[in-house]
Design a protein around this motif. Structure first.
Motif, mmCIF file in Angstrom:
data_model
loop_
_atom_site.group_PDB
_atom_site.id
_atom_site.type_symbol
_atom_site.label_atom_id
_atom_site.label_comp_id
_atom_site.label_asym_id
_atom_site.label_seq_id
_atom_site.Cartn_x
_atom_site.Cartn_y
_atom_site.Cartn_z
ATOM 1 N N UNK A 162 -3.931 -21.287 3.692
ATOM 2 C CA UNK A 162 -3.170 -20.045 2.652
ATOM 3 C C UNK A 162 -3.395 -20.351 1.340
ATOM 4 N N UNK A 163 -2.984 -21.424 0.858
ATOM 5 C CA UNK A 163 -3.131 -21.955 -0.605
ATOM 6 C C UNK A 163 -4.614 -21.945 -1.126
ATOM 7 N N UNK A 164 -5.285 -22.518 -0.362
ATOM 8 C CA UNK A 164 -6.782 -22.607 -0.657
ATOM 9 C C UNK A 164 -7.374 -21.337 -0.765
ATOM 10 N N UNK A 165 -7.119 -20.523 0.219
ATOM 11 C CA UNK A 165 -7.765 -19.071 0.072
ATOM 12 C C UNK A 165 -6.992 -18.327 -1.394
ATOM 13 N N UNK A 166 -6.005 -18.586 -1.676
ATOM 14 C CA UNK A 166 -5.337 -17.901 -2.709
ATOM 15 C C UNK A 166 -6.171 -18.575 -4.199
ATOM 16 N N UNK A 167 -6.383 -19.776 -3.839
ATOM 17 C CA UNK A 167 -7.245 -20.652 -5.106
ATOM 18 C C UNK A 167 -8.493 -20.098 -5.136
ATOM 19 N N UNK A 168 -9.108 -19.929 -4.142
ATOM 20 C CA UNK A 168 -10.570 -19.412 -4.075
ATOM 21 C C UNK A 168 -10.533 -17.750 -4.582
ATOM 22 N N UNK A 169 -9.632 -17.060 -4.311
ATOM 23 C CA UNK A 169 -9.460 -15.732 -5.038
ATOM 24 C C UNK A 169 -9.414 -15.737 -6.217
ATOM 25 N N UNK A 170 -8.484 -16.671 -6.920
ATOM 26 C CA UNK A 170 -8.324 -16.965 -8.310
ATOM 27 C C UNK A 170 -9.628 -17.247 -9.087
ATOM 28 N N UNK A 171 -10.346 -18.342 -8.575
ATOM 29 C CA UNK A 171 -11.681 -18.766 -9.238
ATOM 30 C C UNK A 171 -12.493 -17.964 -9.029
ATOM 31 N N UNK A 172 -12.715 -16.971 -7.950
ATOM 32 C CA UNK A 172 -13.699 -15.902 -7.912
ATOM 33 C C UNK A 172 -13.335 -14.806 -9.178
ATOM 34 N N UNK A 173 -12.044 -14.469 -9.367
ATOM 35 C CA UNK A 173 -11.728 -13.476 -10.196
ATOM 36 C C UNK A 173 -12.086 -14.051 -11.477
ATOM 37 N N UNK A 174 -11.653 -15.352 -11.821
ATOM 38 C CA UNK A 174 -11.936 -15.724 -13.175
ATOM 39 C C UNK A 174 -13.313 -15.920 -13.332
ATOM 40 N N UNK A 175 -14.281 -16.175 -12.528
ATOM 41 C CA UNK A 175 -15.621 -16.261 -12.757
ATOM 42 C C UNK A 175 -16.219 -14.928 -12.925
ATOM 43 N N UNK A 176 -15.922 -13.865 -12.205
ATOM 44 C CA UNK A 176 -16.186 -12.651 -12.273
ATOM 45 C C UNK A 176 -15.728 -12.023 -13.812
#
Length: 392
Positions: free
Chosen positions: A63-77
Protein backbone atom coordinates in the motif's frame (compact mmCIF):
# COMPACT_ATOMS: atom_id res chain seq x y z
CA UNK A 1 2.61 20.38 -28.71
CA UNK A 2 3.22 20.31 -24.99
CA UNK A 3 5.02 23.46 -23.88
CA UNK A 4 8.33 23.04 -22.13
CA UNK A 5 8.28 23.48 -18.38
CA UNK A 6 10.15 26.57 -17.25
CA UNK A 7 11.49 25.91 -13.78
CA UNK A 8 12.91 29.08 -12.23
CA UNK A 9 15.66 28.82 -9.65
CA UNK A 10 16.59 32.16 -8.08
CA UNK A 11 19.57 32.84 -5.89
CA UNK A 12 21.73 35.82 -5.04
CA UNK A 13 21.96 38.05 -8.10
CA UNK A 14 21.02 35.42 -10.71
CA UNK A 15 18.34 33.12 -12.04
CA UNK A 16 18.22 30.35 -14.62
CA UNK A 17 15.60 28.13 -16.23
CA UNK A 18 15.71 24.37 -15.80
CA UNK A 19 13.98 21.62 -17.71
CA UNK A 20 13.84 18.10 -16.27
CA UNK A 21 15.32 15.65 -18.79
CA UNK A 22 15.71 12.31 -16.99
CA UNK A 23 15.12 10.66 -13.62
CA UNK A 24 16.93 7.53 -12.45
CA UNK A 25 16.05 6.25 -9.01
CA UNK A 26 17.41 3.41 -6.90
CA UNK A 27 14.86 2.19 -4.39
CA UNK A 28 14.93 -0.13 -1.44
CA UNK A 29 12.01 -2.55 -1.20
CA UNK A 30 9.20 -1.66 1.18
CA UNK A 31 8.13 -3.35 4.46
CA UNK A 32 8.84 -7.08 4.53
CA UNK A 33 8.57 -9.94 6.97
CA UNK A 34 11.75 -10.79 8.96
CA UNK A 35 14.54 -12.48 7.00
CA UNK A 36 15.42 -15.23 9.45
CA UNK A 37 13.40 -17.96 11.12
CA UNK A 38 15.83 -18.90 13.91
CA UNK A 39 15.09 -15.89 16.13
CA UNK A 40 13.00 -18.10 18.40
CA UNK A 41 16.25 -19.65 19.65
CA UNK A 42 17.37 -16.31 21.08
CA UNK A 43 14.43 -15.80 23.43
CA UNK A 44 11.99 -17.81 25.53
CA UNK A 45 9.29 -15.32 24.52
CA UNK A 46 6.77 -15.89 21.76
CA UNK A 47 7.32 -13.88 18.60
CA UNK A 48 4.34 -12.15 16.94
CA UNK A 49 2.84 -14.01 14.01
CA UNK A 50 3.49 -12.69 10.52
CA UNK A 51 1.24 -13.38 7.56
CA UNK A 52 3.60 -14.25 4.74
CA UNK A 53 6.76 -16.21 4.08
CA UNK A 54 10.21 -15.13 5.23
CA UNK A 55 11.38 -11.91 3.60
CA UNK A 56 8.11 -11.23 1.73
CA UNK A 57 6.56 -7.82 1.13
CA UNK A 58 3.67 -7.15 3.52
CA UNK A 59 0.24 -5.79 2.46
CA UNK A 60 1.09 -2.52 4.19
CA UNK A 61 4.36 -2.32 2.31
CA UNK A 62 2.43 -2.77 -0.92
CA UNK A 63 0.00 0.00 0.00
CA UNK A 64 2.76 2.46 0.92
CA UNK A 65 4.67 1.70 -2.27
CA UNK A 66 1.60 2.23 -4.43
CA UNK A 67 1.19 5.64 -2.83
CA UNK A 68 4.87 6.44 -3.42
CA UNK A 69 4.40 5.49 -7.06
CA UNK A 70 1.43 7.85 -7.38
CA UNK A 71 3.42 10.64 -5.77
CA UNK A 72 6.36 10.28 -8.14
CA UNK A 73 4.16 9.97 -11.22
CA UNK A 74 2.26 13.12 -10.26
CA UNK A 75 5.52 14.97 -9.63
CA UNK A 76 7.09 13.83 -12.90
CA UNK A 77 4.00 14.81 -14.90
CA UNK A 78 3.84 18.15 -13.09
CA UNK A 79 7.46 18.72 -14.15
CA UNK A 80 6.54 17.73 -17.75
CA UNK A 81 9.10 14.91 -17.96
CA UNK A 82 6.20 12.65 -18.98
CA UNK A 83 3.01 13.78 -20.66
CA UNK A 84 0.71 11.44 -18.77
CA UNK A 85 0.60 8.19 -16.78
CA UNK A 86 0.56 6.03 -19.90
CA UNK A 87 4.04 6.65 -21.30
CA UNK A 88 4.98 2.99 -21.52
CA UNK A 89 7.90 3.40 -23.93
CA UNK A 90 9.53 6.08 -21.75
CA UNK A 91 9.54 4.17 -18.45
CA UNK A 92 11.49 1.17 -17.17
CA UNK A 93 10.76 -0.36 -13.77
CA UNK A 94 13.47 -2.94 -13.11
CA UNK A 95 13.59 -5.24 -10.07
CA UNK A 96 15.93 -7.73 -8.50
CA UNK A 97 14.67 -11.30 -8.40
CA UNK A 98 13.59 -11.42 -4.74
CA UNK A 99 9.85 -11.55 -4.02
CA UNK A 100 9.98 -8.40 -1.91
CA UNK A 101 11.70 -6.40 -4.66
CA UNK A 102 9.45 -7.72 -7.44
CA UNK A 103 6.29 -6.95 -5.48
CA UNK A 104 7.64 -3.52 -4.47
CA UNK A 105 8.37 -2.74 -8.11
CA UNK A 106 4.92 -3.96 -9.19
CA UNK A 107 3.27 -1.90 -6.46
CA UNK A 108 5.20 1.22 -7.47
CA UNK A 109 4.34 0.71 -11.14
CA UNK A 110 0.69 0.05 -10.38
CA UNK A 111 0.39 3.16 -8.23
CA UNK A 112 2.27 5.31 -10.72
CA UNK A 113 1.02 4.08 -14.07
CA UNK A 114 -1.77 1.54 -13.56
CA UNK A 115 -1.44 -1.08 -16.29
CA UNK A 116 0.60 1.24 -18.53
CA UNK A 117 4.00 0.16 -17.21
CA UNK A 118 5.49 -3.30 -16.94
CA UNK A 119 8.01 -4.52 -14.38
CA UNK A 120 11.10 -6.18 -15.76
CA UNK A 121 12.99 -8.81 -13.79
CA UNK A 122 15.10 -11.75 -14.85
CA UNK A 123 13.70 -15.27 -14.71
CA UNK A 124 16.35 -16.82 -12.53
CA UNK A 125 16.52 -18.42 -9.08
CA UNK A 126 19.52 -16.50 -7.80
CA UNK A 127 20.19 -12.78 -7.48
CA UNK A 128 20.22 -10.67 -10.63
CA UNK A 129 23.93 -9.85 -11.21
CA UNK A 130 23.10 -6.12 -11.49
CA UNK A 131 21.81 -6.13 -7.90
CA UNK A 132 24.09 -8.79 -6.43
CA UNK A 133 26.53 -7.10 -3.97
CA UNK A 134 29.10 -9.87 -4.06
CA UNK A 135 32.89 -9.71 -4.12
CA UNK A 136 34.27 -10.25 -7.61
CA UNK A 137 37.94 -9.26 -7.32
CA UNK A 138 39.98 -12.33 -6.38
CA UNK A 139 43.44 -10.77 -6.25
CA UNK A 140 45.42 -11.52 -3.12
CA UNK A 141 46.38 -7.89 -2.58
CA UNK A 142 42.74 -6.77 -2.80
CA UNK A 143 41.55 -9.45 -0.39
CA UNK A 144 44.26 -8.66 2.17
CA UNK A 145 43.67 -4.90 2.01
CA UNK A 146 39.89 -5.15 2.41
CA UNK A 147 40.08 -7.72 5.20
CA UNK A 148 42.51 -5.49 7.07
CA UNK A 149 40.20 -2.47 6.65
CA UNK A 150 37.12 -4.42 7.72
CA UNK A 151 38.92 -5.70 10.80
CA UNK A 152 40.11 -2.18 11.66
CA UNK A 153 36.50 -0.93 11.48
CA UNK A 154 35.32 -3.85 13.58
CA UNK A 155 37.95 -3.15 16.23
CA UNK A 156 36.71 0.44 16.61
CA UNK A 157 33.10 -0.49 17.27
CA UNK A 158 31.74 -0.29 20.80
CA UNK A 159 28.22 -1.71 20.90
CA UNK A 160 28.26 -3.01 24.45
CA UNK A 161 25.35 -0.86 25.66
CA UNK A 162 22.91 -1.67 22.80
CA UNK A 163 23.84 -5.37 22.97
CA UNK A 164 23.22 -5.41 26.72
CA UNK A 165 19.88 -3.74 26.03
CA UNK A 166 19.09 -6.53 23.57
CA UNK A 167 19.98 -9.12 26.24
CA UNK A 168 17.31 -7.65 28.49
CA UNK A 169 14.70 -7.31 25.76
CA UNK A 170 14.91 -10.92 24.58
CA UNK A 171 15.79 -12.42 28.00
CA UNK A 172 18.64 -14.33 26.39
CA UNK A 173 19.71 -15.94 29.68
CA UNK A 174 16.60 -18.11 29.52
CA UNK A 175 16.80 -18.81 25.78
CA UNK A 176 17.50 -22.06 23.95
CA UNK A 177 20.62 -20.42 22.54
CA UNK A 178 21.98 -19.92 26.04
CA UNK A 179 21.21 -23.52 27.00
CA UNK A 180 22.63 -25.20 23.91
CA UNK A 181 25.47 -22.85 22.91
CA UNK A 182 26.35 -21.61 26.40
CA UNK A 183 26.25 -18.05 25.08
CA UNK A 184 24.06 -16.01 27.37
CA UNK A 185 25.32 -12.48 26.70
CA UNK A 186 25.35 -11.01 23.19
CA UNK A 187 27.99 -8.47 24.16
CA UNK A 188 30.39 -11.36 24.78
CA UNK A 189 29.84 -13.02 21.38
CA UNK A 190 32.89 -12.67 19.14
CA UNK A 191 32.56 -11.35 15.61
CA UNK A 192 34.14 -13.06 12.63
CA UNK A 193 34.52 -11.56 9.16
CA UNK A 194 33.64 -13.67 6.12
CA UNK A 195 35.07 -12.31 2.89
CA UNK A 196 35.06 -14.65 -0.10
CA UNK A 197 34.88 -14.26 -3.86
CA UNK A 198 31.37 -14.60 -5.32
CA UNK A 199 29.76 -14.09 -1.92
CA UNK A 200 28.48 -11.06 -0.02
CA UNK A 201 30.83 -9.80 2.69
CA UNK A 202 29.50 -10.74 6.10
CA UNK A 203 30.22 -10.52 9.82
CA UNK A 204 29.05 -13.47 11.90
CA UNK A 205 28.62 -13.18 15.64
CA UNK A 206 27.16 -10.46 17.84
CA UNK A 207 26.70 -7.99 14.98
CA UNK A 208 24.77 -10.44 12.83
CA UNK A 209 22.61 -11.73 15.69
CA UNK A 210 21.92 -8.21 16.89
CA UNK A 211 21.09 -7.05 13.36
CA UNK A 212 18.60 -9.88 12.87
CA UNK A 213 16.83 -9.11 16.14
CA UNK A 214 16.65 -5.34 15.66
CA UNK A 215 15.55 -5.78 12.04
CA UNK A 216 12.64 -7.97 13.17
CA UNK A 217 11.62 -5.37 15.78
CA UNK A 218 11.85 -2.59 13.21
CA UNK A 219 9.71 -4.39 10.62
CA UNK A 220 7.05 -5.08 13.27
CA UNK A 221 7.12 -1.38 14.19
CA UNK A 222 6.84 -0.32 10.56
CA UNK A 223 4.04 -2.77 9.86
CA UNK A 224 1.97 -1.20 12.62
CA UNK A 225 1.86 -4.05 15.12
CA UNK A 226 0.60 -3.25 18.60
CA UNK A 227 3.25 -1.77 20.90
CA UNK A 228 3.27 -4.91 23.05
CA UNK A 229 4.06 -6.99 19.93
CA UNK A 230 7.03 -4.82 18.98
CA UNK A 231 9.90 -6.21 21.05
CA UNK A 232 7.27 -7.21 23.64
CA UNK A 233 6.74 -3.56 24.47
CA UNK A 234 10.35 -3.08 25.56
CA UNK A 235 11.19 -0.29 23.07
CA UNK A 236 9.18 2.83 23.84
CA UNK A 237 11.30 5.88 23.04
CA UNK A 238 13.21 7.30 20.08
CA UNK A 239 16.38 7.17 22.17
CA UNK A 240 15.94 3.42 22.71
CA UNK A 241 15.43 2.87 18.98
CA UNK A 242 18.45 4.97 18.10
CA UNK A 243 20.60 2.97 20.51
CA UNK A 244 19.57 -0.34 18.92
CA UNK A 245 19.80 0.93 15.35
CA UNK A 246 23.53 1.52 15.95
CA UNK A 247 23.87 -2.25 15.59
CA UNK A 248 22.27 -2.23 12.14
CA UNK A 249 24.36 0.72 11.00
CA UNK A 250 27.62 -0.86 12.14
CA UNK A 251 26.77 -4.23 10.59
CA UNK A 252 25.93 -2.73 7.20
CA UNK A 253 28.79 -0.24 7.21
CA UNK A 254 31.41 -2.96 7.67
CA UNK A 255 29.79 -5.24 5.08
CA UNK A 256 29.10 -2.76 2.29
CA UNK A 257 30.95 0.50 2.96
CA UNK A 258 34.54 -0.61 3.36
CA UNK A 259 36.68 1.13 0.76
CA UNK A 260 37.57 -0.97 -2.31
CA UNK A 261 34.98 -3.63 -1.45
CA UNK A 262 32.18 -1.06 -1.85
CA UNK A 263 33.19 -0.39 -5.47
CA UNK A 264 33.58 -4.11 -6.14
CA UNK A 265 30.19 -4.98 -4.65
CA UNK A 266 28.49 -2.14 -6.58
CA UNK A 267 30.39 -2.62 -9.85
CA UNK A 268 27.56 -4.16 -11.90
CA UNK A 269 25.06 -1.60 -10.63
CA UNK A 270 27.48 1.23 -11.41
CA UNK A 271 27.86 -0.04 -14.97
CA UNK A 272 24.11 -0.22 -15.42
CA UNK A 273 23.62 3.34 -14.16
CA UNK A 274 26.41 4.73 -16.34
CA UNK A 275 24.78 3.11 -19.38
CA UNK A 276 21.38 4.55 -18.40
CA UNK A 277 22.89 8.04 -18.06
CA UNK A 278 24.90 7.84 -21.30
CA UNK A 279 22.75 5.74 -23.60
CA UNK A 280 19.41 5.28 -21.86
CA UNK A 281 16.38 5.64 -24.11
CA UNK A 282 13.97 6.00 -21.16
CA UNK A 283 13.08 9.20 -19.37
CA UNK A 284 12.38 7.36 -16.12
CA UNK A 285 14.31 4.41 -14.69
CA UNK A 286 13.15 2.86 -11.39
CA UNK A 287 15.51 0.21 -10.01
CA UNK A 288 14.26 -1.74 -6.99
CA UNK A 289 16.85 -3.50 -4.88
CA UNK A 290 18.14 -3.59 -1.33
CA UNK A 291 19.87 -1.51 1.33
CA UNK A 292 23.13 -3.21 0.32
CA UNK A 293 22.80 -1.74 -3.18
CA UNK A 294 22.23 1.79 -1.90
CA UNK A 295 24.97 1.61 0.73
CA UNK A 296 27.67 0.19 -1.55
CA UNK A 297 26.80 2.59 -4.39
CA UNK A 298 26.82 5.66 -2.17
CA UNK A 299 30.09 4.64 -0.57
CA UNK A 300 31.74 3.88 -3.92
CA UNK A 301 30.58 7.27 -5.28
CA UNK A 302 31.89 9.06 -2.15
CA UNK A 303 28.64 10.64 -1.11
CA UNK A 304 29.11 12.95 1.83
CA UNK A 305 27.54 12.13 5.17
CA UNK A 306 23.85 12.96 5.32
CA UNK A 307 21.04 13.19 7.86
CA UNK A 308 17.53 11.85 7.31
CA UNK A 309 15.27 13.74 9.68
CA UNK A 310 12.61 11.65 11.36
CA UNK A 311 14.27 8.36 10.46
CA UNK A 312 16.14 5.78 12.50
CA UNK A 313 17.70 4.11 9.45
CA UNK A 314 20.35 5.24 6.98
CA UNK A 315 18.52 3.46 4.15
CA UNK A 316 14.83 3.65 5.10
CA UNK A 317 12.44 1.00 3.93
CA UNK A 318 10.88 2.17 0.66
CA UNK A 319 13.36 5.06 0.43
CA UNK A 320 14.77 6.15 -2.92
CA UNK A 321 18.00 7.77 -4.10
CA UNK A 322 16.78 9.96 -6.96
CA UNK A 323 19.18 11.18 -9.66
CA UNK A 324 17.68 14.06 -11.66
CA UNK A 325 19.16 15.44 -14.88
CA UNK A 326 18.15 19.05 -15.60
CA UNK A 327 18.95 21.21 -18.64
CA UNK A 328 19.78 24.87 -18.09
CA UNK A 329 18.00 26.68 -20.92
CA UNK A 330 19.84 29.94 -20.26
CA UNK A 331 23.43 28.75 -19.93
CA UNK A 332 23.05 25.74 -22.19
CA UNK A 333 24.53 23.19 -19.80
CA UNK A 334 23.17 20.20 -17.90
CA UNK A 335 22.99 19.81 -14.13
CA UNK A 336 22.29 16.97 -11.75
CA UNK A 337 20.50 16.96 -8.43
CA UNK A 338 20.52 13.93 -6.14
CA UNK A 339 17.95 13.53 -3.38
CA UNK A 340 17.08 10.88 -0.82
CA UNK A 341 13.28 10.70 -0.85
CA UNK A 342 11.81 8.74 2.05
CA UNK A 343 9.16 8.55 4.74
CA UNK A 344 9.76 9.12 8.42
CA UNK A 345 9.69 6.15 10.77
CA UNK A 346 6.44 7.41 12.28
CA UNK A 347 4.77 8.00 8.92
CA UNK A 348 5.60 4.45 7.86
CA UNK A 349 4.17 3.06 11.10
CA UNK A 350 1.07 5.24 10.82
CA UNK A 351 0.55 4.27 7.19
CA UNK A 352 0.69 7.84 5.89
CA UNK A 353 0.39 7.74 2.09
CA UNK A 354 2.70 10.07 0.20
CA UNK A 355 1.13 12.59 -2.21
CA UNK A 356 1.85 16.00 -3.70
CA UNK A 357 -0.28 17.51 -0.93
CA UNK A 358 1.55 15.49 1.73
CA UNK A 359 4.94 14.75 0.15
CA UNK A 360 7.51 12.39 1.62
CA UNK A 361 10.60 13.80 3.28
CA UNK A 362 13.75 14.47 1.33
CA UNK A 363 17.42 15.22 1.87
CA UNK A 364 19.78 16.71 -0.69
CA UNK A 365 22.81 14.50 -1.28
CA UNK A 366 26.30 15.62 -2.25
CA UNK A 367 29.29 13.79 -3.66
CA UNK A 368 32.94 14.57 -3.21
CA UNK A 369 34.37 16.31 -6.30
CA UNK A 370 30.93 17.37 -7.52
CA UNK A 371 30.37 20.76 -5.91
CA UNK A 372 26.73 21.79 -5.62
CA UNK A 373 25.22 25.25 -5.54
CA UNK A 374 22.93 26.37 -2.74
CA UNK A 375 19.99 24.68 -4.47
CA UNK A 376 21.72 21.30 -4.63
CA UNK A 377 22.69 21.28 -8.33
CA UNK A 378 26.02 19.94 -9.55
CA UNK A 379 27.40 20.29 -13.13
CA UNK A 380 26.46 17.21 -15.13
CA UNK A 381 29.95 16.80 -16.58
CA UNK A 382 31.45 16.72 -13.07
CA UNK A 383 28.90 14.09 -12.08
CA UNK A 384 29.69 11.88 -15.07
CA UNK A 385 33.42 12.40 -14.55
CA UNK A 386 32.99 11.13 -11.00
CA UNK A 387 31.29 7.98 -12.32
CA UNK A 388 34.06 7.45 -14.86
CA UNK A 389 36.74 7.77 -12.17
CA UNK A 390 34.99 5.20 -10.00
CA UNK A 391 34.60 2.85 -12.96
CA UNK A 392 38.31 2.99 -13.92
Amino acid sequence: MIAKLIFIVTFIGASFCLELKQVVMLSRHNIRTPLTTNLKLLTPKRWPKWNGDTGYLTPKGRMLEQAMGRYFADWIIEEKLLIDKCSRNQVLVYSNTKERTIQTAKSFAEGAFGDCAEVFYKNMTGMDPVFNPIIRNDSEEFMETVLSDMQAQLNKIDLKDPLLRLNRIVDIKNSEYCKTENICDLSEVKNKIFFEVNKEPDVAGALQLGNNLVDAFLMAYYDGMKEDDVAWGRIRTAEEWESLIKILKAYHKIRFQTKLSDKDAASTLLKYLVDAFHNGSKKLYVLVGHDANILSLMSAMSFKDYTLDGQFERTPIGGKVVFEKWHDDVNGGDLVRVRYVYQSSKHIRDGVEASLLHPPLEALLQMEDCAVDENGYCPWNDFIRKFNIVMD
